[in-house]
Enzyme design. Structure first.
Site, PDB file in Angstrom:
ATOM      1  N   GLY A   6       0.807  -1.207   0.000  1.00 59.16           N
ATOM      2  CA  GLY A   6       0.000   0.000   0.000  1.00 59.16           C
ATOM      3  C   GLY A   6       0.841   1.258   0.000  1.00 59.16           C
ATOM      4  O   GLY A   6       2.007   1.243   0.403  1.00 59.16           O
ATOM      5  N   SER A   7       0.252   2.357  -0.439  1.00 55.63           N
ATOM      6  CA  SER A   7       0.925   3.653  -0.366  1.00 55.63           C
ATOM      7  C   SER A   7       0.789   4.237   1.040  1.00 55.63           C
ATOM      8  O   SER A   7       0.119   3.678   1.901  1.00 55.63           O
ATOM      9  CB  SER A   7       0.312   4.614  -1.376  1.00 55.63           C
ATOM     10  OG  SER A   7       0.604   4.193  -2.677  1.00 55.63           O
ATOM     11  N   GLY A   8       1.432   5.379   1.241  1.00 48.97           N
ATOM     12  CA  GLY A   8       1.367   6.045   2.530  1.00 48.97           C
ATOM     13  C   GLY A   8       2.614   5.822   3.367  1.00 48.97           C
ATOM     14  O   GLY A   8       2.671   6.244   4.527  1.00 48.97           O
ATOM     15  N   HIS A   9       3.610   5.150   2.782  1.00 51.63           N
ATOM     16  CA  HIS A   9       4.826   4.818   3.535  1.00 51.63           C
ATOM     17  C   HIS A   9       6.091   5.361   2.880  1.00 51.63           C
ATOM     18  O   HIS A   9       7.187   4.885   3.187  1.00 51.63           O
ATOM     19  CB  HIS A   9       4.953   3.295   3.658  1.00 51.63           C
ATOM     20  CG  HIS A   9       3.772   2.606   4.237  1.00 51.63           C
ATOM     21  ND1 HIS A   9       3.350   2.834   5.523  1.00 51.63           N
ATOM     22  CD2 HIS A   9       2.909   1.710   3.708  1.00 51.63           C
ATOM     23  CE1 HIS A   9       2.274   2.084   5.763  1.00 51.63           C
ATOM     24  NE2 HIS A   9       1.988   1.403   4.682  1.00 51.63           N
TER      25      HIS A   9
ATOM     26  N   ASP B 100      -1.491  -8.628   0.636  1.00 50.97           N
ATOM     27  CA  ASP B 100      -0.312  -8.725  -0.222  1.00 50.97           C
ATOM     28  C   ASP B 100       0.049 -10.191  -0.487  1.00 50.97           C
ATOM     29  O   ASP B 100       0.392 -10.562  -1.612  1.00 50.97           O
ATOM     30  CB  ASP B 100       0.876  -7.997   0.429  1.00 50.97           C
ATOM     31  CG  ASP B 100       0.638  -6.484   0.519  1.00 50.97           C
ATOM     32  OD1 ASP B 100       0.041  -5.927  -0.422  1.00 50.97           O
ATOM     33  OD2 ASP B 100       1.036  -5.886   1.530  1.00 50.97           O
TER      34      ASP B 100
ATOM     35  N   HIS C 187       0.286   1.061  10.163  1.00 43.44           N
ATOM     36  CA  HIS C 187      -1.059   1.481   9.772  1.00 43.44           C
ATOM     37  C   HIS C 187      -1.869   1.831  11.017  1.00 43.44           C
ATOM     38  O   HIS C 187      -3.087   1.924  10.971  1.00 43.44           O
ATOM     39  CB  HIS C 187      -1.778   0.369   9.013  1.00 43.44           C
ATOM     40  CG  HIS C 187      -0.960  -0.220   7.920  1.00 43.44           C
ATOM     41  ND1 HIS C 187      -0.233  -1.377   8.072  1.00 43.44           N
ATOM     42  CD2 HIS C 187      -0.733   0.216   6.662  1.00 43.44           C
ATOM     43  CE1 HIS C 187       0.398  -1.639   6.930  1.00 43.44           C
ATOM     44  NE2 HIS C 187       0.116  -0.696   6.068  1.00 43.44           N
TER      45      HIS C 187
END
Lengths: 336, 336
Positions: free
Chosen positions: A54-57, A110, A223
């Protein structure tokens, strides 16, 4: 929600457009799908390495695609897995005739999608794919029994798995060897983090949890997953001491060992504080007779605007040290 | 105050100790004074370049000391100037026989102390010193009349002055030439920022100002100095449009120009948002017929945990382009 964004629905697309504009000399996408992110620099006969998540990292995950590290990254929406099809498209693109290694964090979405991509690569394209999971977060579960799959989450320590595997692939080792080295790095890395504040997923618009002004949470996931202890905010030295104790006891790391150290900012915590933590880590390692082989300090795996830090240790030996030292050139991370 | 620190009185010392530990192969201090930060890598006959300023802006200022950029940095306490004596000690250390250039931001304390250090270097050591000021913040004052000193503050754009001057010194140009190039870069760079939240000086323990949850301040300085407009938080595209309008009109940057672009995070703003801004900058430049020569995106000049971004443009020509492209290797910034 205090963010410099446009319509939250376009967050991922606009972020990726910015990245492809700024780094067009080094990276591109496959089949016009912005979420299929690959290096422009291919080397025939080299093992391809892909990641995803996922994005955001940022700079995790896509930031480690480039010379000396990874070849591709399937980019999911914020905190969401990319699709199996995207992983498969990348796999076809980055296969340079020597097979492909998947390295990604131990999250169910994932795993499900990468497993499906592995089957597609095998059946449809006859590409050999191997997998190594990042599962370094000491706080997320107990150690797994021998032969059992880890239930620990993958966090910042995956950087070291990328680093060692990427160098091994750049040295033109074969798929079996690159996979063995990646697994060795994964087996020898441990991470623990502390969070001081929450983060906001753009589409959601508000934090899913909060941490009081005088509180911290030791072991919180990237998260916002629950950690091992919430309590009053302590001094940098106390926090570092507590995290190091748990990390050191887990592998364990013992006198005479050498370790590469990653001090990672989670997003909003100034670099200043990360170095204050580094100073204390070094004192603890010296006291334990453990040698710090190399320090990495900065934002390597973030959780949007969360404040906090994580500490990762990788036990290194004569095989891993030259791989740690190997040069890297990606748009987001460089080592000379 | 939510920070991972120990006694605020020890903030600077402990941060610097962490930096010297992590990067001991590249940097050291002069006369055991941690605030006198210098590169270990000297080149006889090369012009020395020093900077200095208050802490709280990492990687600014000390992060640009290293191969291809600066030779030394006098490190002040958070948002405070270092002393003239510290600047003088560094000057003696980094003089490699070709004189020393000071490049620093346009703040009264720094000017006073660097001027005194210049006199000490001249009278006591016969070291020739020249000075170039960073005064790139369009929001902080109107443009200066020809021949008059700028009253604008120096912000992130000083990165480009370091970059060009550092490359010129590494190419072994003489003091006069390195100084001319630094001044040329300073004359051709403009910056504008937006802040979304305040920051806390550790010794003070609370923010000196606040920005409401639905507000932003266009043009706020990197110590929280008042900007040009406070208003409701707008979209990334609107904010970028407003800042770019002011920047472009100021030099002005016009059709046919080429620019290097720095999109800088102020501390707590995720890299994601910086790339969303980058995307819009690129669209505006294309529309104006201005060519983006190279993008730099990330945290280059922060204000502790302030959230926000700044945009800097440097107009480049055939002399500056190869200097922008010249490789750099510092502990905090690398370019290959």
């Amino acid at each position: 929600m205090k963010k410099i964004i446009n319509n939250p629905e376009n967050y991922l697309k606009e972020m990726l457009e910015g990245i492809y504009i700024a780094h067009q000399d080094q990276v591109t996408c496959v089949n016009d799908d912005l979420q299929c992110y690959v290096t422009k620099n291919k080397t025939p006969g080299k093992v391809g390495i892909s990641t995803g998540g996922g994005s955001g990292h940022l700079p995790l995950f896509l930031g480690y695609v480039g010379d000396g590290m990874l070849d591709g990254c399937a980019v999911g929406d914020v905190f969401q897995s990319p699709s199996a099809e995207q992983m498969f498209e990348i796999t076809k693109d980055i296969d340079q005739g020597a097979g492909v290694l998947y390295i990604y964090g131990n999250y169910n979405g994932d795993i499900f999608n990468f497993d499906m991509a592995t089957e597609m690569a095998d059946f449809e394209e006859n590409i050999q794919v191997t997998t190594v999971l990042g599962a370094d977060d000491v706080a997320s579960a107990g150690p797994s029994a021998p032969g059992e799959k880890s239930t620990r989450r993958g966090v910042a320590g995956i950087f070291f798995v990328y680093k060692c595997a990427g160098a091994a692939a750049a040295k033109m080792y074969d798929l079996e060897t690159v996979t063995r080295i990646a697994q060795k790095a994964a087996d020898n890395v441990r991470t623990m983090g502390v969070a001081l504040s929450a983060c906001v997923v753009p589409r959601v618009g508000k934090a899913g949890f909060s941490i009081e002004e005088n509180e911290m949470e030791i072991g919180m996931g990237i998260h916002g997953e629950t950690g091992i202890r919430r309590g009053q905010l302590e001094s940098a030295d106390q926090i570092t001491e507590e995290m190091m104790q748990q990390i050191l006891a887990d592998l364990p790391y013992v006198e005479g060992d050498e370790v590469a150290v990653l001090v990672n900012g989670l997003g909003a915590t100034p670099l200043d504080e990360q170095y204050i933590v580094t100073r204390k880590i070094d004192a603890i390692l010296k006291e334990k007779g453990i040698k710090a082989y190399r320090y990495y300090v900065g934002e390597y795996a973030t959780a949007l605007e969360m404040s906090g830090v994580s500490i990762s240790l990788l036990k290194v030996d004569e095989e891993l040290k030259p791989l740690i030292d190997y040069p890297v050139n990606t748009p987001f991370f460089k080592q000379m």
